[in-house]
Write an enzyme that holds these catalytic residues in place. Structure first.
Site, PDB file in Angstrom:
ATOM      1  N   THR A 181     -43.576 103.295  32.912  1.00  0.00           N
ATOM      2  CA  THR A 181     -42.463 102.549  33.101  1.00  0.00           C
ATOM      3  C   THR A 181     -42.082 102.316  31.632  1.00  0.00           C
ATOM      4  O   THR A 181     -42.832 102.296  30.494  1.00  0.00           O
ATOM      5  CB  THR A 181     -42.265 100.968  33.532  1.00  0.00           C
ATOM      6  OG1 THR A 181     -41.096 100.276  33.394  1.00  0.00           O
ATOM      7  CG2 THR A 181     -43.459 100.283  32.660  1.00  0.00           C
ATOM      8  N   ASP A 227     -41.518  91.329  29.497  1.00  0.00           N
ATOM      9  CA  ASP A 227     -42.516  91.220  30.357  1.00  0.00           C
ATOM     10  C   ASP A 227     -43.542  89.881  29.914  1.00  0.00           C
ATOM     11  O   ASP A 227     -44.218  89.417  30.902  1.00  0.00           O
ATOM     12  CB  ASP A 227     -43.466  92.261  30.753  1.00  0.00           C
ATOM     13  CG  ASP A 227     -42.499  93.182  32.212  1.00  0.00           C
ATOM     14  OD1 ASP A 227     -41.582  92.737  32.369  1.00  0.00           O
ATOM     15  OD2 ASP A 227     -43.143  94.333  32.356  1.00  0.00           O
ATOM     16  N   THR A 232     -38.641 101.792  36.318  1.00  0.00           N
ATOM     17  CA  THR A 232     -40.174 101.990  36.193  1.00  0.00           C
ATOM     18  C   THR A 232     -39.993 103.323  37.302  1.00  0.00           C
ATOM     19  O   THR A 232     -39.115 103.494  37.934  1.00  0.00           O
ATOM     20  CB  THR A 232     -40.900 101.055  37.083  1.00  0.00           C
ATOM     21  OG1 THR A 232     -40.628  99.954  36.074  1.00  0.00           O
ATOM     22  CG2 THR A 232     -42.275 101.266  37.118  1.00  0.00           C
TER      23      THR A 232
HETATM   24  O1  DON Z   1     -44.402  96.200  34.462  1.00  0.00           O
HETATM   25  C1  DON Z   1     -43.769  95.514  35.158  1.00  0.00           C
HETATM   26  O2  DON Z   1     -43.945  94.775  36.030  1.00  0.00           O
HETATM   27  C2  DON Z   1     -42.164  95.763  34.768  1.00  0.00           C
HETATM   28  N1  DON Z   1     -42.084  96.041  33.325  1.00  0.00           N
HETATM   29  C3  DON Z   1     -41.906  96.904  35.845  1.00  0.00           C
HETATM   30  C4  DON Z   1     -40.324  97.177  35.445  1.00  0.00           C
HETATM   31  C5  DON Z   1     -39.637  97.945  36.630  1.00  0.00           C
HETATM   32  O3  DON Z   1     -40.239  98.082  37.522  1.00  0.00           O
HETATM   33  C6  DON Z   1     -37.998  97.966  36.465  1.00  0.00           C
HETATM   34  N2  DON Z   1     -37.521  99.187  37.689  1.00  0.00           N
HETATM   35  N3  DON Z   1     -36.994  99.211  38.392  1.00  0.00           N
END
Ligand code: DON
Length: 571
Positions: A397, A421, A379
């Site tokens: 992201t 998710d 992200t």
């Molecule tokens: O929306 C979310 O919570 C996740 N898809 C975020 C993913 C994320 O931050 C990965 N990064 N390092």
């Protein structure tokens, strides 16, 4: 050098633009863009210098990130933006991906009933309907200054895609990551793009993405319709069909269709707001869990340790215990508010805080349950402020680093794997170790629960802090720790961002602890019964801006990553 080209191109397009007449450009001395790639920060800064507002600059920066930071910058993903204007009006834009109409919980089972959770990381069943192109266009249309067209703000990104940019060490290293590499190598187009000689692009290689430039051009000329219809939409569906051939025959249904793409809409949401230490903290509501958890953390720590002087082991103990309870609620009751009623008011009420508070002790309580409290790499974040006092916090992201690894052939961008998710049920953990239940179960059109936490703090009638981070669930705890260090302990922004962090997400019961804490801090936490996992990689890459009462602006791009904070002399 490439950036000078991008910048000059934008300059040529907008050379006569003056600051919007209705705004008084004297609230702040300067503007600032902070994000995870210097080339993208330069694009945003140029927009500010050309008379653009924070929203104009955020849109151009996000589009540039889609070219130079393919790990997370995107067209094929989604995100959240929090816009706060100089008068304190705040709006949240939800451009999170949603599940396609054909999605169902059955998507991870093959015809023999065998479960394949890994399909949620690399296969067409992982991919949510992209939200970023709709989101950025709507953000500009409704909140932009009106001085720049979408085409003008796309121009630097198109230039970077067409002429290429030098691959940096971070992109090279990420392409060498074992799991990311395995996902990318499944896609013929990604293989050709990122492993052109059979090995990862090297630092200094020039990455040219002509197909992506064409996709951006269609978007620049036609807006969201140029992405969600026509050649781009057709390429997405064709890519998914190609990728589906790797699945067993009985499992080749239920992914994103042309109708899903046509039907996608970004949604405005009412921000969460809370008073804290003579400030107003403004953050993202569901389908993010982040705003709720950050506000719960601040409020609980204010009760538990109102006169703490530093972020010491006792303070950390209370923070961990607060996160344990907040994340338990996340797993139990949070989801897309279009599908489930998230009890936001209750979760932020004095009653919830009383119960959480009453259940805490001097020692760790790893057995806490959500029902005890209830009656009833990737992200990326960018922060921008402008000379008029407007602020944008935008987190976007693809979910995993490089998303699903599927590069859309002919269109040149990566597709997300955001559907991981959603909660898998049966106590199964997603890639971030998160568990969840019915509130976050997959349903057609539903948005998966997120941890992205774009946040703005106002003080005495103006913006004081703008921040956010990548890191899955670690986003929430990273943002909370930087807020606590800045607002409670008055630490300088740079050291608040740099400081070692902790993370606790209720399940599993262990607390992650970065290196760099004093030995006595670690042993005191252990002494209080906390099980600590010290083997973790650094986490969270906070991109933050602080505006001092005299109007001077300071930016901090987390040293855990390779980003940049670039200020302007805009007046
Ligand atoms: O929306 C979310 O919570 C996740 N898809 C975020 C993913 C994320 O931050 C990965 N990064 N390092």
């Amino acid at each position: 050098m490439k950036v000078e080209l991008a910048a000059s191109l934008l300059w040529a397009a907008t050379a006569c633009v003056a600051p919007p007449e209705t705004l008084e450009p004297r609230v702040l001395e300067r503007g600032m863009v902070v994000c995870e790639h210097e080339l993208a920060a330069q694009v945003g800064r140029t927009v500010l210098e050309q008379g653009g507002t924070a929203v104009d600059a955020a849109v151009a920066t996000a589009l540039a990130l889609a070219v130079v930071y393919p790990q997370a910058g995107n067209l094929g993903g989604g995100g959240f933006a929090l816009v706060v204007d100089a008068a304190g009006r705040a709006r949240c834009l939800d451009f999170r991906e949603c599940a396609p109409a054909g999605a169902s919980g059955a998507r991870v089972f093959d015809a023999e009933g065998v479960r394949h959770p890994d399909w949620l990381l690399w296969s067409p069943h992982a991919v949510g309907v992209p939200g970023s192109p709709a989101g950025l266009a709507l953000l500009l249309e409704e909140c932009g200054s009106g001085r720049f067209t979408l085409a003008q703000l796309c121009a630097p990104a198109i230039d970077l895609a067409e002429r290429g940019f030098a691959v940096d060490g971070e992109l090279h290293d990420d392409l060498c990551d074992k799991e990311d590499r395995a996902r990318l190598l499944r896609s013929a187009a990604a293989r050709e793009r990122f492993y052109p000689r059979g090995a990862a692009l090297e630092r200094g290689d020039v990455l040219v993405q002509r197909d992506l430039a064409q996709t951006l051009r269609r978007y620049a000329n036609e807006g969201a319709a140029g992405f969600y219809g026509g050649a781009t939409a057709a390429s997405i569906v064709a890519e998914l069909e190609r990728a589906a051939l790797a699945l067993p025959e009985g499992s080749r249904v239920g992914w994103v269709t042309l109708d899903d793409l046509r039907g996608y809409r970004a949604l405005w949401r009412e921000p969460l707001r809370a008073e804290f230490r003579a400030r107003e903290v403004i953050s993202m509501p569901p389908p993010s869990s982040g705003g709720i958890i950050v506000l719960q953390t601040l409020a609980l720590l204010e009760r538990l340790a109102p006169s703490a002087k530093t972020f010491d082991a006792e303070y950390a103990h209370w923070a961990i215990e607060a996160w344990r309870r907040a994340f338990a609620e996340r797993a139990a009751v949070m989801g897309d508010p279009g599908f489930v009623e998230v009890p936001v008011d209750e979760l932020l009420s004095a009653r919830w805080l009383d119960r959480a508070h009453a259940s805490m002790q001097d020692r760790a309580t790893p057995e806490v349950q959500a029902s005890d409290l209830h009656e009833g790499s990737n992200t990326t974040h960018l922060s921008v402020v402008d000379a008029w006092g407007n602020a944008v916090a935008l987190t976007t992201t693809l979910n995993s680093s490089f998303g699903s690894g599927m590069l859309v052939e002919g269109a040149g961008f990566l597709l997300n794997n955001e559907l991981d998710d959603f909660a898998l049920g049966d106590g199964l953990r997603n890639q971030f170790g998160l568990v969840g239940g019915a509130a976050n179960a997959i349903e057609p059109g539903k948005r998966p629960l997120s941890s992205m936490t774009p946040t703005v703090v106002r003080r005495a009638g103006r913006v004081e802090l703008v921040l956010g981070s990548p890191g899955g669930p670690r986003i929430v705890t990273s943002v909370a720790q930087v807020l606590l260090r800045c607002l409670v302990f008055d630490e300088p922004l740079e050291s608040a961002v740099r400081a070692p962090r902790l993370h606790q997400q209720w399940s599993p019961a262990e607390t992650w602890i970065e290196r760099g804490w004093p030995a006595e801090f670690v042993s005191e936490l252990r002494g209080r019964g906390h099980e600590l996992d010290e083997r973790v990689q650094p986490f969270g890459r906070v991109q933050a801006i602080r505006v001092s009462p005299d109007g001077s602006v300071e930016g901090a791009s987390d040293p855990r990553g390779g980003g940049a904070a670039l200020g302007t002399r805009q007046r």
